[in-house]
Design a protein around this motif. Sequence first.
Motif, PDB file in Angstrom:
ATOM      1  N   ALA A 159       0.839  -1.199   0.000  1.00 35.49           N
ATOM      2  CA  ALA A 159       0.000   0.000   0.000  1.00 35.49           C
ATOM      3  C   ALA A 159       0.871   1.245   0.000  1.00 35.49           C
ATOM      4  N   SER A 160       0.399   2.263  -0.692  1.00 32.60           N
ATOM      5  CA  SER A 160       1.096   3.558  -0.714  1.00 32.60           C
ATOM      6  C   SER A 160       0.058   4.658  -0.743  1.00 32.60           C
ATOM      7  N   LEU A 161       0.349   5.754  -0.072  1.00 27.74           N
ATOM      8  CA  LEU A 161      -0.548   6.899   0.017  1.00 27.74           C
ATOM      9  C   LEU A 161       0.105   8.089  -0.664  1.00 27.74           C
ATOM     10  N   ILE A 162      -0.607   8.705  -1.599  1.00 22.35           N
ATOM     11  CA  ILE A 162      -0.083   9.830  -2.366  1.00 22.35           C
ATOM     12  C   ILE A 162      -0.988  11.023  -2.126  1.00 22.35           C
ATOM     13  N   GLY A 163      -0.407  12.119  -1.679  1.00 17.86           N
ATOM     14  CA  GLY A 163      -1.183  13.326  -1.433  1.00 17.86           C
ATOM     15  C   GLY A 163      -1.338  14.168  -2.685  1.00 17.86           C
ATOM     16  N   PRO A 164      -2.406  14.916  -2.817  1.00 16.83           N
ATOM     17  CA  PRO A 164      -2.626  15.740  -4.014  1.00 16.83           C
ATOM     18  C   PRO A 164      -1.643  16.888  -4.158  1.00 16.83           C
ATOM     19  N   SER A 165      -0.993  17.274  -3.064  1.00 16.22           N
ATOM     20  CA  SER A 165      -0.041  18.388  -3.144  1.00 16.22           C
ATOM     21  C   SER A 165       1.144  18.034  -4.024  1.00 16.22           C
ATOM     22  N   TRP A 166       1.549  16.763  -4.028  1.00 13.66           N
ATOM     23  CA  TRP A 166       2.670  16.341  -4.880  1.00 13.66           C
ATOM     24  C   TRP A 166       2.307  16.492  -6.347  1.00 13.66           C
ATOM     25  N   GLY A 167       1.089  16.045  -6.721  1.00 12.41           N
ATOM     26  CA  GLY A 167       0.643  16.173  -8.104  1.00 12.41           C
ATOM     27  C   GLY A 167       0.490  17.623  -8.519  1.00 12.41           C
ATOM     28  N   GLN A 168       0.037  18.464  -7.607  1.00  8.82           N
ATOM     29  CA  GLN A 168      -0.088  19.886  -7.915  1.00  8.82           C
ATOM     30  C   GLN A 168       1.271  20.501  -8.176  1.00  8.82           C
ATOM     31  N   SER A 169       2.261  20.107  -7.419  1.00  3.56           N
ATOM     32  CA  SER A 169       3.616  20.604  -7.639  1.00  3.56           C
ATOM     33  C   SER A 169       4.149  20.164  -8.995  1.00  3.56           C
ATOM     34  N   VAL A 170       3.881  18.900  -9.374  1.00  2.58           N
ATOM     35  CA  VAL A 170       4.320  18.409 -10.677  1.00  2.58           C
ATOM     36  C   VAL A 170       3.659  19.195 -11.799  1.00  2.58           C
ATOM     37  N   SER A 171       2.368  19.475 -11.658  1.00  5.01           N
ATOM     38  CA  SER A 171       1.642  20.228 -12.683  1.00  5.01           C
ATOM     39  C   SER A 171       2.209  21.635 -12.842  1.00  5.01           C
ATOM     40  N   GLN A 172       2.498  22.286 -11.732  1.00  3.25           N
ATOM     41  CA  GLN A 172       3.049  23.634 -11.805  1.00  3.25           C
ATOM     42  C   GLN A 172       4.412  23.645 -12.476  1.00  3.25           C
ATOM     43  N   GLN A 173       5.245  22.681 -12.140  1.00  7.17           N
ATOM     44  CA  GLN A 173       6.559  22.604 -12.760  1.00  7.17           C
ATOM     45  C   GLN A 173       6.453  22.332 -14.261  1.00  7.17           C
ATOM     46  N   ALA A 174       5.505  21.471 -14.651  1.00  4.10           N
ATOM     47  CA  ALA A 174       5.326  21.159 -16.068  1.00  4.10           C
ATOM     48  C   ALA A 174       4.852  22.379 -16.844  1.00  4.10           C
ATOM     49  N   ILE A 175       3.906  23.128 -16.281  1.00  5.54           N
ATOM     50  CA  ILE A 175       3.403  24.325 -16.947  1.00  5.54           C
ATOM     51  C   ILE A 175       4.497  25.379 -17.048  1.00  5.54           C
ATOM     52  N   ARG A 176       5.261  25.532 -15.977  1.00  6.66           N
ATOM     53  CA  ARG A 176       6.358  26.497 -16.007  1.00  6.66           C
ATOM     54  C   ARG A 176       7.396  26.113 -17.062  1.00  6.66           C
ATOM     55  N   GLY A 177       7.713  24.833 -17.131  1.00  5.59           N
ATOM     56  CA  GLY A 177       8.663  24.366 -18.146  1.00  5.59           C
ATOM     57  C   GLY A 177       8.135  24.573 -19.551  1.00  5.59           C
ATOM     58  N   LEU A 178       6.824  24.360 -19.753  1.00  7.12           N
ATOM     59  CA  LEU A 178       6.237  24.556 -21.074  1.00  7.12           C
ATOM     60  C   LEU A 178       6.305  26.019 -21.501  1.00  7.12           C
ATOM     61  N   VAL A 179       5.992  26.941 -20.585  1.00 11.83           N
ATOM     62  CA  VAL A 179       6.022  28.362 -20.915  1.00 11.83           C
ATOM     63  C   VAL A 179       7.441  28.810 -21.262  1.00 11.83           C
ATOM     64  N   VAL A 180       8.416  28.391 -20.467  1.00  8.09           N
ATOM     65  CA  VAL A 180       9.816  28.749 -20.744  1.00  8.09           C
ATOM     66  C   VAL A 180      10.253  28.174 -22.089  1.00  8.09           C
ATOM     67  N   PHE A 181       9.870  26.935 -22.363  1.00  7.39           N
ATOM     68  CA  PHE A 181      10.227  26.289 -23.617  1.00  7.39           C
ATOM     69  C   PHE A 181       9.678  27.062 -24.810  1.00  7.39           C
ATOM     70  N   LEU A 182       8.413  27.460 -24.753  1.00  7.49           N
ATOM     71  CA  LEU A 182       7.803  28.165 -25.877  1.00  7.49           C
ATOM     72  C   LEU A 182       8.433  29.542 -26.077  1.00  7.49           C
ATOM     73  N   ILE A 183       8.776  30.226 -24.992  1.00 10.30           N
ATOM     74  CA  ILE A 183       9.417  31.536 -25.122  1.00 10.30           C
ATOM     75  C   ILE A 183      10.787  31.401 -25.778  1.00 10.30           C
TER      76      ILE A 183
END
Length: 385
Positions: free
Chosen positions: A128-152
């Motif tokens: 069993a493993s427990l995953i909190g939503p805060s980890w996924g939110q952090s991943v999403s923010q990093q991905a969006i930030r990386g996408l914006v920097v990449f496009l610029i």
Amino acid sequence: MINFAQFGNDLYTGKRSIEFIKRQKTWYALSAVLIALALVGIFVKGLNFGIEFSGGSEFRVQGVSNSQGYEEKAQNAISEAGIGGNVISTIVGQDTVRVQSEAASELTDEARTALAQQFGVDEGAVSASLIGPSWGQSVSQQAIRGLVVFLILVTIVMALYFRTWKMAVAGLVALVHDLVITVGIYALFGFEITPSSMIGFLTILGYSLYDTVVVFDKVRENTADAFRTKRMTYSAAANLAVNQTLVRSINTTVVALLPIAAVLFVGFTLLGPGTLLDLSLALFIGISVGAYSSIFIATPLLVDLRRNEPAVHDLDKYVARHAAKHGVPATQGGAEPAYVGADATGAAADATDSAVGVDGAPRPVHKYAQAGPRNQPKRAPKSRR
């Protein structure tokens, strides 16, 4: 039987030509339909985010000898443990069942016991493993930030490399086109979006950009030659560039997709859900869409963006005027003649016709140049010794 080598050579020399630019409205309409379906999937059906983004508990039951009815067994076990909400169960590999539910917190032990009983295994075989939503939110923010920097960065580099912001805009539109359609396919078919999928989305942008830059480089070469010689319209030169790089784009796409397809097959049939399957699925969809946009969207859009520029407009008028003067019926990318001193295939005009110089004055073709050097008269030797 089609000789693909000869076909590619004919496309490169201009003996054969596919009207990519002239039929741009068809490609735009097809992309509009695909994007509309993608947006319907994203905003109506919604995205299926994995447990890494939504949070929850994941249980893995190993050593399952009988997986028949595993979904019902998993649902019953989670309900017996007192955990509500949706339950997602999948088979991983040959004898492992993965069960995802809402956060179990203090009910983890009860869920493990119930799953062990339902599947007939020891309680120690259930992890069993427990995953909190805060980890996924952090991943999403990093991905969006990386996408914006990449496009610029992509926009700046392309504008500097090609010395025109319109090429950067066309390439950027192609990238957004690929990303929207890829994510839309995930939404329509209910594929799970995981951190591996996010990595795949960013990777396909790089591949699509690479393919687009290769085509644009040939477009720049051909159009520069068109401005210099004034024998071809801008749209005709761009269309020739797409034809010249078509076989290369197809070859590189097929070569890239073959190993990814093999990984997908192994993932679906043997390994089951996991990082390898998520990444390969995103790459397979994205590379396929990226190859389409590089050929059918990026270059036609570039031509439309530059069509009303004074230099392009003057070139098209010059070619139309002198082509009509010499009776050339070929057209490309509209009603204007595409070539000056060339036939409909883009090959050299007949030797009996007069060539046209850069200044528009007729220039007769020498009779010895009509059939090449093999038919030239033999010259007498300088010495008779």
